[in-house]
Design a protein around this motif. Structure first.
Motif, PDB file in Angstrom:
ATOM      1  N   GLU A  29      19.689  19.739  30.925  1.00  0.00           N
ATOM      2  CA  GLU A  29      19.655  21.559  31.632  1.00  0.00           C
ATOM      3  C   GLU A  29      17.783  21.291  31.691  1.00  0.00           C
ATOM      4  O   GLU A  29      16.985  21.470  32.172  1.00  0.00           O
ATOM      5  CB  GLU A  29      20.350  21.633  30.978  1.00  0.00           C
ATOM      6  N   ILE A  30      17.562  21.684  30.359  1.00  0.00           N
ATOM      7  CA  ILE A  30      15.714  22.342  30.443  1.00  0.00           C
ATOM      8  C   ILE A  30      14.587  21.504  30.334  1.00  0.00           C
ATOM      9  O   ILE A  30      13.563  21.489  31.082  1.00  0.00           O
ATOM     10  CB  ILE A  30      15.464  23.064  28.912  1.00  0.00           C
ATOM     11  N   ALA A  31      14.556  20.161  29.920  1.00  0.00           N
ATOM     12  CA  ALA A  31      13.764  19.037  30.488  1.00  0.00           C
ATOM     13  C   ALA A  31      13.983  18.437  31.692  1.00  0.00           C
ATOM     14  O   ALA A  31      13.156  17.542  32.323  1.00  0.00           O
ATOM     15  CB  ALA A  31      14.314  18.062  29.089  1.00  0.00           C
ATOM     16  N   TYR A  32      15.288  17.773  32.469  1.00  0.00           N
ATOM     17  CA  TYR A  32      15.859  17.387  32.978  1.00  0.00           C
ATOM     18  C   TYR A  32      16.078  17.872  34.736  1.00  0.00           C
ATOM     19  O   TYR A  32      16.475  17.420  35.135  1.00  0.00           O
ATOM     20  CB  TYR A  32      16.838  16.350  32.742  1.00  0.00           C
ATOM     21  N   GLY A  33      16.459  18.910  34.074  1.00  0.00           N
ATOM     22  CA  GLY A  33      17.112  19.588  35.272  1.00  0.00           C
ATOM     23  C   GLY A  33      16.306  20.037  36.525  1.00  0.00           C
ATOM     24  O   GLY A  33      17.501  20.169  37.948  1.00  0.00           O
ATOM     25  N   ASN A  34      15.321  20.122  35.879  1.00  0.00           N
ATOM     26  CA  ASN A  34      14.692  20.361  38.070  1.00  0.00           C
ATOM     27  C   ASN A  34      13.188  18.876  38.001  1.00  0.00           C
ATOM     28  O   ASN A  34      12.478  19.190  38.478  1.00  0.00           O
ATOM     29  CB  ASN A  34      14.028  21.882  37.745  1.00  0.00           C
ATOM     30  N   ARG A  35      13.876  17.958  37.400  1.00  0.00           N
ATOM     31  CA  ARG A  35      12.725  16.817  38.193  1.00  0.00           C
ATOM     32  C   ARG A  35      13.276  16.732  39.027  1.00  0.00           C
ATOM     33  O   ARG A  35      14.103  15.720  39.921  1.00  0.00           O
ATOM     34  CB  ARG A  35      13.402  15.840  37.160  1.00  0.00           C
ATOM     35  N   LYS A  36      12.545  17.303  40.457  1.00  0.00           N
ATOM     36  CA  LYS A  36      12.302  16.335  41.525  1.00  0.00           C
ATOM     37  C   LYS A  36      12.100  15.002  41.611  1.00  0.00           C
ATOM     38  O   LYS A  36      13.068  14.533  42.808  1.00  0.00           O
ATOM     39  CB  LYS A  36      11.475  17.240  42.263  1.00  0.00           C
ATOM     40  N   GLU A  37      11.387  14.076  41.100  1.00  0.00           N
ATOM     41  CA  GLU A  37      11.467  13.327  41.457  1.00  0.00           C
ATOM     42  C   GLU A  37      13.403  12.075  40.879  1.00  0.00           C
ATOM     43  O   GLU A  37      12.985  11.032  41.712  1.00  0.00           O
ATOM     44  CB  GLU A  37      10.356  11.799  40.545  1.00  0.00           C
ATOM     45  N   LEU A  38      13.165  12.368  40.233  1.00  0.00           N
ATOM     46  CA  LEU A  38      15.408  12.139  39.717  1.00  0.00           C
ATOM     47  C   LEU A  38      16.255  12.816  40.802  1.00  0.00           C
ATOM     48  O   LEU A  38      17.220  12.066  40.693  1.00  0.00           O
ATOM     49  CB  LEU A  38      15.225  12.609  38.644  1.00  0.00           C
ATOM     50  N   GLY A  39      15.750  13.434  41.432  1.00  0.00           N
ATOM     51  CA  GLY A  39      16.446  14.211  42.742  1.00  0.00           C
ATOM     52  C   GLY A  39      17.353  15.222  42.179  1.00  0.00           C
ATOM     53  O   GLY A  39      18.449  15.308  42.533  1.00  0.00           O
ATOM     54  N   ASN A  40      17.704  15.821  40.584  1.00  0.00           N
ATOM     55  CA  ASN A  40      17.880  16.814  39.859  1.00  0.00           C
ATOM     56  C   ASN A  40      17.206  18.414  40.908  1.00  0.00           C
ATOM     57  O   ASN A  40      16.958  18.572  41.508  1.00  0.00           O
ATOM     58  CB  ASN A  40      17.560  17.062  38.749  1.00  0.00           C
ATOM     59  N   GLN A  41      18.597  18.854  41.170  1.00  0.00           N
ATOM     60  CA  GLN A  41      18.588  20.219  42.018  1.00  0.00           C
ATOM     61  C   GLN A  41      18.377  21.503  41.044  1.00  0.00           C
ATOM     62  O   GLN A  41      18.923  22.420  41.116  1.00  0.00           O
ATOM     63  CB  GLN A  41      20.181  20.460  42.651  1.00  0.00           C
ATOM     64  N   GLY A  42      18.485  20.950  39.170  1.00  0.00           N
ATOM     65  CA  GLY A  42      18.826  22.141  38.248  1.00  0.00           C
ATOM     66  C   GLY A  42      19.935  22.103  37.595  1.00  0.00           C
ATOM     67  O   GLY A  42      20.914  21.642  37.896  1.00  0.00           O
ATOM     68  N   GLY A  43      20.122  23.594  36.817  1.00  0.00           N
ATOM     69  CA  GLY A  43      21.071  24.014  36.349  1.00  0.00           C
ATOM     70  C   GLY A  43      21.850  22.789  35.662  1.00  0.00           C
ATOM     71  O   GLY A  43      20.900  22.483  34.463  1.00  0.00           O
ATOM     72  N   GLU A  44      22.881  22.605  35.749  1.00  0.00           N
ATOM     73  CA  GLU A  44      23.300  21.536  34.790  1.00  0.00           C
ATOM     74  C   GLU A  44      23.352  19.740  34.720  1.00  0.00           C
ATOM     75  O   GLU A  44      23.600  18.930  34.033  1.00  0.00           O
ATOM     76  CB  GLU A  44      25.186  21.089  34.831  1.00  0.00           C
ATOM     77  N   ASP A  45      22.315  19.967  36.442  1.00  0.00           N
ATOM     78  CA  ASP A  45      22.359  17.778  35.897  1.00  0.00           C
ATOM     79  C   ASP A  45      21.243  17.866  35.323  1.00  0.00           C
ATOM     80  O   ASP A  45      21.641  16.146  35.247  1.00  0.00           O
ATOM     81  CB  ASP A  45      21.162  18.704  37.628  1.00  0.00           C
ATOM     82  N   GLY A  46      20.681  18.595  34.722  1.00  0.00           N
ATOM     83  CA  GLY A  46      19.823  17.746  33.724  1.00  0.00           C
ATOM     84  C   GLY A  46      20.599  17.165  32.610  1.00  0.00           C
ATOM     85  O   GLY A  46      20.603  16.270  31.897  1.00  0.00           O
ATOM     86  N   TRP A  47      21.683  17.771  32.218  1.00  0.00           N
ATOM     87  CA  TRP A  47      22.699  16.822  31.550  1.00  0.00           C
ATOM     88  C   TRP A  47      23.607  15.883  31.937  1.00  0.00           C
ATOM     89  O   TRP A  47      23.971  15.598  31.828  1.00  0.00           O
ATOM     90  CB  TRP A  47      23.759  18.026  31.023  1.00  0.00           C
ATOM     91  N   ARG A  48      23.814  16.078  33.706  1.00  0.00           N
ATOM     92  CA  ARG A  48      25.582  15.272  33.902  1.00  0.00           C
ATOM     93  C   ARG A  48      24.899  13.674  33.934  1.00  0.00           C
ATOM     94  O   ARG A  48      25.407  13.035  34.397  1.00  0.00           O
ATOM     95  CB  ARG A  48      26.061  16.387  35.275  1.00  0.00           C
ATOM     96  N   PHE A  49      23.506  14.138  34.920  1.00  0.00           N
ATOM     97  CA  PHE A  49      22.810  12.968  35.342  1.00  0.00           C
ATOM     98  C   PHE A  49      22.072  12.801  34.665  1.00  0.00           C
ATOM     99  O   PHE A  49      20.591  11.672  34.705  1.00  0.00           O
ATOM    100  CB  PHE A  49      22.418  12.935  36.610  1.00  0.00           C
ATOM    101  N   LYS A  50      22.290  11.975  33.055  1.00  0.00           N
ATOM    102  CA  LYS A  50      21.438  11.696  31.320  1.00  0.00           C
ATOM    103  C   LYS A  50      21.478  10.256  31.842  1.00  0.00           C
ATOM    104  O   LYS A  50      22.112   9.540  32.290  1.00  0.00           O
ATOM    105  CB  LYS A  50      21.998  12.590  30.321  1.00  0.00           C
ATOM    106  N   GLY A  51      20.926   9.482  31.015  1.00  0.00           N
ATOM    107  CA  GLY A  51      20.510   7.964  31.022  1.00  0.00           C
ATOM    108  C   GLY A  51      21.802   7.131  30.633  1.00  0.00           C
ATOM    109  O   GLY A  51      22.405   7.731  29.825  1.00  0.00           O
ATOM    110  N   ARG A  52      23.324   6.352  30.998  1.00  0.00           N
ATOM    111  CA  ARG A  52      24.068   5.715  31.242  1.00  0.00           C
ATOM    112  C   ARG A  52      23.874   4.283  31.427  1.00  0.00           C
ATOM    113  O   ARG A  52      22.947   4.015  32.530  1.00  0.00           O
ATOM    114  CB  ARG A  52      24.702   6.410  31.895  1.00  0.00           C
ATOM    115  N   GLY A  53      24.615   3.717  30.850  1.00  0.00           N
ATOM    116  CA  GLY A  53      24.845   2.778  30.917  1.00  0.00           C
ATOM    117  C   GLY A  53      23.946   1.798  30.554  1.00  0.00           C
ATOM    118  O   GLY A  53      22.944   1.909  29.988  1.00  0.00           O
TER     119      GLY A  53
END
Length: 404
Positions: A29-53
């Motif tokens: 969440e800290i590393a990826y939550g606010n990464r705008k280039e990934l479209g993340n919107q803060g909060g739990e997005d960093g964990w929810r939309f982690k690398g998968r597949g």
């Protein structure tokens, strides 16, 4: 590490210590939550939309693009990447493959992959890596994993390569499926052998001694004869190294040319002037006036875009088609990348333009002699299925094919 600062405090609080394991969710969440280039919107997005597949899709925006492709290409799959992310569920093997294929469609990587058979394996890998991760320093290793071979400490047997395991040769999109793609002929084994015999054109220019000197002698099939070779002996030895023939054929350039004319199912001639040579192909032109001609092995093909000014002074883009060969040669010519003629007298790795005096633009007549057009040929069929031999008799020869 002893300084108290916000980054270190976070590291102590959420990283792995003797007192507690790492809090992976909070770190993401800290590393990826606010990464705008990934479209993340803060909060739990960093964990929810982690690398998968299989291709490790990452970020809210990428998840959305992947779902669009799944909806288009596999609408009956019943799978939704957002539901999986919100519920924090891992992927089944099917779902992991599904998201990987969706990523393949999203960035149109399949358009480059469909060029398999037109370009060399390494070139196709380059084009796909340019889409996946243009800045990666793993290109050489990726090529080895795909087609087999060696790179530093990495060694991948052909039968364990991606192109064999994924049965690339059986894909209907491959325009020119070659036998070596499915592990039949050992092309990389032959090229590795050639590389042990050759010096580069730069080394030759600098005056380095040849590993193998040019000579047209009679020791053409025994291993002891590998210290000197002419062009056709080198190619015949290469054909044996890739297991096209069980033993080295004592053939010259004229014989190799005539074999291709007679048995195209085993040495496929490409008359199409637009054909882009494959790694492992050979080139041949024959002297029709009683001489021999010339032949060599293609070890790579690449396209390089350059900008130049046309006759009107406007800047235009031009594509250079560069063919890398290994040849036993006695000649004085100017390879690509050199400003003056290079005197050659041995086995050497060279670069030429595909349409050049040395290759497809070789003259048909010169000094009263006539020649066949220079063309590329693809060796086909392992000797275990059809062995190829030359039988010499009464100053003449015949071809013998033993099908098994």
């Amino acid at each position: 590490m002893n300084e108290k600062s916000p980054p270190n405090e976070l590291a102590y609080q959420y990283g792995r210590t003797a007192q507690h394991p790492a809090n992976q969710r909070k770190i993401a969440e800290i590393a990826y939550g606010n990464r705008k280039e990934l479209g993340n919107q803060g909060g739990e997005d960093g964990w929810r939309f982690k690398g998968r597949g299989l291709l490790q899709i990452t970020g809210r925006e990428n998840y959305g693009k992947i779902q669009e492709q799944i909806d288009q290409q596999a609408p009956d799959s019943g799978f939704n990447v957002f539901t999986s992310a919100i519920n924090d569920k891992g992927y089944t093997p099917y779902q992991a493959a599904l998201t990987g294929m969706a990523d393949w469609y999203k960035d149109k990587m399949y358009l480059e992959a469909d060029k398999t058979g037109q370009y060399s394996d390494d070139r196709v890998v380059e084009m796909i890596v340019n889409i996946l991760n243009k800045k990666t320093n793993s290109r050489d290793k990726r090529k080895v994993w795909y087609r087999g071979g060696k790179e530093g400490k990495l060694s991948v047997a052909l039968e364990n390569s991606t192109k064999v395991l994924f049965k690339v040769a059986e894909c209907e999109k491959v325009d020119k499926p070659l036998d070596y793609i499915d592990g039949d002929l050992k092309i990389q084994q032959g090229i590795d052998w050639l590389l042990t015999k050759a010096i580069s054109q730069e080394e030759a220019k600098a005056g380095k001694s040849y590993k193998v000197r040019y000579a047209n002698d009679q020791n053409r099939v025994e291993e002891s004869g590998e210290n000197t070779m002419d062009c056709s002996e080198l190619v015949c030895r290469y054909l044996q190294k890739i297991e096209w023939s069980q033993k080295v054929m004592a053939g010259n350039t004229r014989i190799l040319h005539d074999f291709g004319e007679t048995y195209s199912e085993y040495l496929l001639k490409h008359d199409d002037i637009n054909y882009k040579p494959q790694k492992g192909d050979i080139f041949i032109w024959k002297n029709k006036s009683g001489g021999m001609g010339h032949t060599g092995v293609i070890i790579d093909y690449e396209e390089k875009k350059i900008k130049k000014k046309n006759e009107e002074g406007k800047e235009v883009e031009e594509t250079l088609e560069i063919v890398t060969t290994i040849e036993a040669i006695s000649s004085s010519e100017t390879p690509y990348g050199m400003s003056s003629k290079l005197f050659m007298k041995g086995v050497i790795k060279l670069k030429w333009l595909r349409i050049s005096y040395h290759l497809l633009d070789h003259p048909l007549t010169k000094n009263g002699q006539s020649f066949t057009p220079c063309r590329f040929y693809t060796p086909k069929v392992h000797f275990s299925k059809a062995d190829k031999k030359i039988r010499w008799k009464d100053q003449g020869y015949t071809f013998e094919i033993k099908k098994k």
